[in-house]
Design an enzyme around this catalytic site. Structure first.
Site, PDB file in Angstrom:
ATOM      1  CD  GLU A  87      43.172 -17.533  -6.281  1.00  0.00           C
ATOM      2  OE1 GLU A  87      42.638 -17.783  -4.943  1.00  0.00           O
ATOM      3  OE2 GLU A  87      44.346 -17.315  -6.258  1.00  0.00           O
ATOM      4  CD  GLU A 160      36.595 -11.620  -3.108  1.00  0.00           C
ATOM      5  OE1 GLU A 160      37.509 -12.215  -2.798  1.00  0.00           O
ATOM      6  OE2 GLU A 160      35.379 -11.419  -2.441  1.00  0.00           O
TER       7      GLU A 160
END
Length: 1010
Positions: A87, A160
């Site tokens: 995501e 991330e």
């Protein structure tokens, strides 16, 4: 004329005749079916993409706040958090938008009022909402390209997701001799640190571990930090290829924009793909048919709560298939009747009796999965009482089953449903998405979910047969097929997590050393990768963003249509009237301003507002009052009020606020309920002390988790409290000072009757209406006379004596520039704040633009991308006269503090471009022009005395801000403020070496005084 136009538009948006008929095709889609839902004023259309099989649900409604979402079924294969990390990484660059982080770069280029992405347990979705047609088209393009064609670079995965790297690479990159602390290898990554922060929350930990055991087939989609470091880059890419495909997608559109335009754009994106087989498996919970199961795990200790009341435990039943929407609705009603409110049987039998202090995070009916789960659990339980929960719950359920449910209580919940349908919210489309999407992914027909009236009518038919709700209890709950889940406190839990992480890190480094052929070679490789990532991240502020679409400042109207308000006087009270279509609802709000309120009373107002919703009166129990509130109103509330003055932010007023909502015909009952709760609550009853103690214990239980979930907000409040009177007041009632007071009072021995506390609560009761009252009513024009009359009757019925407190001295703010609060978190939360100017000052607009520029052009890049924090930025609170910085779930507080302190000078030196200024103005107007619910209209005037003329002047100032004004604001209000030491810095977290003698350390100890 305008009203007629609006009616035509409503017909245009929802009229079925304008759409294709089922079976017909439109822009690559086939329309499968349609449904008009008059009670929600909408028409639903279900379509399927011909080439890929992607599903599309369009909700046509006369609502200019249009919504889009694309979602994918993402069953997690393990606990590495691959859906969550994906995501994040999909939003870091795509084929059409090959720049770093287009999602965050778009934030200041859109007038959207929502832009987000969510990872749920078995699906992931990306929604936005905007009122601007070009903006909608822009964002749809960015979202679809990001999800279907992301670049998924390895550097994005390491940034991330997770990586190993030196703690302070900036020091190494500077060329100076880096010390051992800077070169120390640690785990990094935005999601890794986010989930470390989540796991610091004992409530979240209890819930996610419960989910692990009730749904063993569904792994942790968010990611367990202990497993995140097992995820490889190749696994991430493979998961995307399998799951982020149109054949696995569900698209949602909502609002008054033309469906054909949406389909044309969506088909252009999906048409490049062919249909594939995807993992659409819908997982079921554990099978309990063979008898009861028990699970016991260890969790953290809450240092602010009674050491003997640290257990969390729950008992759960697996229920029926949630695709039966009538049964699901009915079981949700049973759950509410059993647990909602102080008069509910389970509250009275479990919490009122002292078995626990509050509900556990999994309590209630969860219908989000394919099969429903009903759980009853408690926090704040003593070890000896853990085995008692299940039998206590079963005894209560048997009693309720035998006695049955009162029709009046059922009517109360149905009345709440009716009001929910009538209440016109500004975010109806987004609320609808959040309600439909999870069930859609588990096989529930969204058309069934939309059919409110059909569902209620079917419920009434079943109910009329007799014994329906009791029969559902018999069917699902009158058995011993349960899962008992318990989390026991472990004093070593936090330390064990640290040890586990250290051992895991050592193991990973050892493998790297072996692969590299030596310690120095491995270290050099880690440092080289980290420095390469720094270089990559450095491009973020210099790359050409010309590929990104944008709206423009010229699209923002210079003149905003004013909200029309009327002002009258009812008796001695000033009344603000907002006449607007409200669907037969009346919204009421009043503020009673109190002069010179003593600190000892102010800090107990939150307890007072809780107590009046708990204790009952001499002639009515709280259960009776709750039933009346549900039957006759949409809710009434009392709270603390404080507000800075728009013309002088150093001054503020405070007092009590009162609010309520009801159908027009029930307004007199709403007023009487408010009066009764405030004036007649019986603080002298024999049960009062025990009930107040339970309120305190429930508030104290889990407070460490509450702080962790919004630690930056607590840090901000604590920092701002040393700057202005209003900020000081707010911190007293909703900051760490309030936490210390509540935990202190909750820790008093059971023998203590709280006489001193109750005496002060009675004092607050006596002055609740004894100040300067002003009122506001929002309703249809035809309801104004009756509402004014009802208000007059209400005001005549409440005490009106003056509250005479001694005049207080001007506040003396603490000189503690640096304050630290030691709390048991694995990450940090911080804020740096300084005073600025009042709302009416022309300098306010440049400060607001500066906050956006610093957030989007500097701080997000430095604190999140480079520093690894989950969030960080700048803010300017126009009404409160405060400018500040914050960081959230931050692993590197020392680096963040340096970035915050140097941000002002960075802004002064920065050569801002016209595009920078344009982006900042657009981002500010996202909030300025966000749609408002009807009950919020005119509240700026009512609460803060900000007139429509002031708002218009501010609007023009924001649109006209220049680059020079931004630099001047940064110099005057940040650089010079720091030189003069007018700032306040606060951090929360584990006390480490950087917290030296220059810090004022605030231990969160408790001592039992009010």
């Amino acid at each position: 004329m305008l009203r007629a136009t609006a009616k035509r538009a409503a017909k245009a948006a929802t009229e079925l005749s304008q759409y294709p008929k089922p079976g017909e095709k439109l822009h690559g889609f086939t329309l499968l079916r349609t449904k008009h839902v008059p009670e929600l004023e909408l028409t639903a259309l279900h379509l399927q993409h011909d080439k890929t099989g992607a599903e599309h649900l369009h909700i046509a409604r006369d609502d200019s706040n249009n919504v889009f979402s694309v979602g994918f079924k993402t069953n997690p294969p393990d606990d590495t958090g691959v859906p969550h990390i994906l995501e994040h990484t999909t939003l870091c660059g795509s084929e059409k938008y090959p720049i770093r982080d287009p999602f965050f770069k778009m934030l200041p280029r859109t007038l959207s009022n929502v832009m987000n992405a969510f990872t749920a347990s078995d699906h992931t979705f990306y929604p936005f909402a905007t009122t601007n047609a070009q903006d909608y088209k822009n964002l749809m393009s960015v979202y679809l390209d990001a999800t279907l064609r992301p670049l998924l670079k390895e550097s994005d995965f390491t940034q991330e997701g997770w990586r190993i790297g030196p703690e302070n690479p900036q020091e190494i990159a500077s060329g100076a001799e880096a010390g051992p602390e800077a070169r120390k290898l640690v785990f990094k990554g935005v999601v890794y640190n986010e989930m470390k922060g989540q796991m610091s929350d004992a409530g979240y930990l209890f819930y996610i571990r419960f989910q692990d055991h009730i749904f063993p087939d569904i792994n942790n989609s968010g990611g367990d930090p202990q497993k995140i470091t097992d995820l490889t880059y190749q696994q991430l890419k493979g998961f995307h290829a399998e799951h982020y495909h149109p054949s696995n997608a569900k698209v949602f559109t909502y609002g008054d924009m033309p469906l054909a335009d949406h389909l044309r754009e969506i088909d252009a994106q999906l048409g490049a793909f062919d249909k594939i087989q995807t993992d659409m498996a819908i997982h079921r919970p554990i099978d309990l048919s063979s008898g009861p199961k028990e699970v016991r795990l260890l969790g953290p200790v809450d240092p602010l709560v009674d050491a003997n009341k640290q257990f969390k435990t729950s008992v759960s039943w697996v229920l029926g298939d949630t695709t039966d929407v009538v049964e699901t609705f009915s079981i949700a009603l049973v759950s509410a009747l059993l647990t909602d409110g102080y008069g509910s049987p389970l509250y009275k039998g479990l919490i009122e009796t002292g078995l626990g202090t509050d509900w556990s995070p999994n309590s209630g009916y969860d219908s989000s999965g394919k099969v429903g789960i009903f759980s009853v659990g408690l926090t704040g339980v003593q070890e000896a009482d853990v085995p008692k929960l299940k039998s206590a719950v079963q005894d209560i359920l048997r009693g309720v089953r035998a006695k049955g449910f009162e029709r009046s209580k059922i009517d109360g919940y149905l009345h709440q449903l009716e009001l929910g349908l009538k209440h016109k919210t500004a975010n109806f489309g987004m609320s609808l998405l959040h309600r439909l999407k999870p069930k859609w992914f588990t096989g529930v027909d969204p058309f069934d979910s939309l059919a409110w009236n059909d569902t209620v009518a079917a419920f009434e038919t079943e109910y009329a047969k007799g014994g329906y709700l009791e029969g559902l209890m018999e069917k699902y709950l009158m058995n011993d097929n349960t899962l008992t889940f318990t989390m026991a406190p472990s004093a070593d839990f936090g330390q064990e997590l640290v040890k586990e992480e250290e051992a895991r890190l050592e193991g990973k480094i050892a493998k790297a050393v072996e692969a590299a052929g030596g310690d120095e070679k491995a270290r050099a490789a880690f440092e080289e990768r980290e420095l390469a990532l720094l270089v990559e991240q450095g491009k973020s502020n210099t790359e050409d963003l010309g590929c990104l679409p944008s709206v423009h400042v010229q699209d923002i109207p210079r003149q905003k249509e004013a909200v029309v308000l009327r002002h009258e006087t009812v008796g001695k009270v000033k009344l603000q009237l907002r006449e607007a279509p409200t669907n037969g609802l009346t919204y009421f709000r009043a503020i009673n301003t109190l002069e010179n309120l003593p600190d000892e009373l102010r800090s107990l107002i939150p307890l007072f507002t809780d107590a009046i919703m708990r204790l009952g009166t001499e002639d009515m129990t709280m259960e009776q009052l709750e039933d009346l509130i549900k039957l006759k109103t949409g809710g009434v509330s009392v709270g603390y009020h404080s507000a800075s003055q728009a013309t002088d932010f150093t001054k503020a007023n405070e007092g009590l606020s009162f609010s309520g909502m009801a159908l027009d015909r029930h307004v007199p009952v709403m007023f009487d309920l408010l009066r009764k709760l405030v004036v007649e609550t019986d603080f002298d009853s024999p049960e009062a002390a025990g009930q107040i103690r339970q309120l305190l214990q429930a508030s104290a239980d889990g407070v460490v988790n509450d702080i962790a979930s919004s630690g930056h907000a607590f840090a901000r409040r604590a920092a701002e409290a040393g700057l202005t009177w209003d900020a000081f007041l707010r911190e007293q009632v909703s900051g760490l000072s309030q936490v210390k007071l509540v935990t202190s009072l909750a820790s008093r021995p059971e023998s203590d009757q709280l006489e001193d506390v109750i005496a002060k609560l009675k004092q607050i009761q006596q002055i609740a209406f004894a100040g300067t009252i002003r009122a506001s009513i929002t309703c249809d024009s035809e309801s104004v006379p009756n509402n004014s009359k009802a208000l007059s009757t209400f005001l005549d019925s409440v005490p009106s004596q003056h509250a005479g407190f001694p005049t207080r001295q001007a506040p003396q703010f603490s000189r503690n520039i640096k304050s630290f609060y030691p709390l048991p978190y694995q990450v940090y939360y911080g804020a740096l704040a300084m005073p600025t100017v009042s709302y009416t000052s022309p300098d306010g607009a440049p400060l607001q633009i500066l906050s956006s520029l610093l957030t989007h052009k500097h701080l997000h890049h430095e604190i999140r991308e480079k520093g690894g924090a989950y969030g960080g930025g700048a803010y300017s609170r126009a009404i409160d006269g405060i400018f500040g910085f914050y960081s959230y779930r931050d692993p590197n507080p020392v680096n963040t503090m340096s970035i915050m302190r140097n941000a002002g000078q960075w802004a002064v030196n920065k050569q801002w471009s016209d595009r920078d200024l344009e982006d900042a103005k657009i981002s500010i107007f996202q909030g300025v022009d966000a749609p408002r619910s009807v009950n919020e209209e005119g509240m700026g005037n009512f609460v803060y005395n900000i007139t429509e003329e002031m708002k218009q002047r501010r609007r023009e100032q924001l649109l006209d801000v220049t680059k020079d004004q931004v630099r001047e604001a940064a110099q005057k209000y940040i650089v010079e403020a720091l030189d003069k030491q007018t700032e306040r810095l606060v951090f929360l977290g584990e006390k480490r070496d950087f917290v030296d003698k220059s810090w004022n350390v605030n231990e969160m100890d408790i001592n039992g005084t009010a």
